[in-house]
Write a protein that holds these residues in place. Structure first.
Motif, PDB file in Angstrom:
ATOM      1  N   GLU A  41       0.833  -1.205   0.000  1.00  0.00           N
ATOM      2  CA  GLU A  41       0.000   0.000   0.000  1.00  0.00           C
ATOM      3  C   GLU A  41       0.869   1.256   0.000  1.00  0.00           C
ATOM      4  N   ASP A  44       2.275   1.691  -3.406  1.00  0.00           N
ATOM      5  CA  ASP A  44       1.239   2.182  -4.320  1.00  0.00           C
ATOM      6  C   ASP A  44       0.967   3.667  -4.106  1.00  0.00           C
ATOM      7  N   MET A  45       1.026   4.119  -2.859  1.00  0.00           N
ATOM      8  CA  MET A  45       0.833   5.537  -2.564  1.00  0.00           C
ATOM      9  C   MET A  45       1.984   6.360  -3.139  1.00  0.00           C
ATOM     10  N   LYS A  49      -0.447   5.187  -7.589  1.00  0.00           N
ATOM     11  CA  LYS A  49      -1.587   4.305  -7.838  1.00  0.00           C
ATOM     12  C   LYS A  49      -2.729   4.599  -6.874  1.00  0.00           C
ATOM     13  N   ILE A  50      -2.387   5.006  -5.672  1.00  0.00           N
ATOM     14  CA  ILE A  50      -3.374   5.415  -4.667  1.00  0.00           C
ATOM     15  C   ILE A  50      -3.154   6.908  -4.435  1.00  0.00           C
TER      16      ILE A  50
END
Length: 67
Positions: A41, A44-45, A49-50
């Motif tokens: 996560e 991804d941040m 992506k986030i």
């Protein structure tokens, strides 16, 4: 300030990618599924992506949390 955050993000992303790829901590422990998910996560941040918000000060963060 953004250049520092960008460099920090790039370094953090590289470290996270290395951890995910190697699946071992510096002490030789294998992270559990929850830790691996948190690492992914974070990656991804950092990669976009986030979506995340960036703040230049604590005051700016606190002002945003009032909304």
């Amino acid at each position: 300030m953004r250049n520092i955050q960008t460099a920090t993000s790039a370094l953090g992303s590289a470290l996270i990618q290395n951890k995910v790829a190697n699946r071992k901590s510096p002490q030789g422990h294998t992270p559990n599924a929850e830790t691996l998910a948190a690492m992914q996560e974070a990656n991804d941040m950092l990669s976009g992506k986030i979506p995340v918000k960036w703040f230049d000060s604590v005051e700016e963060l606190l002002a945003d949390s009032d909304d």
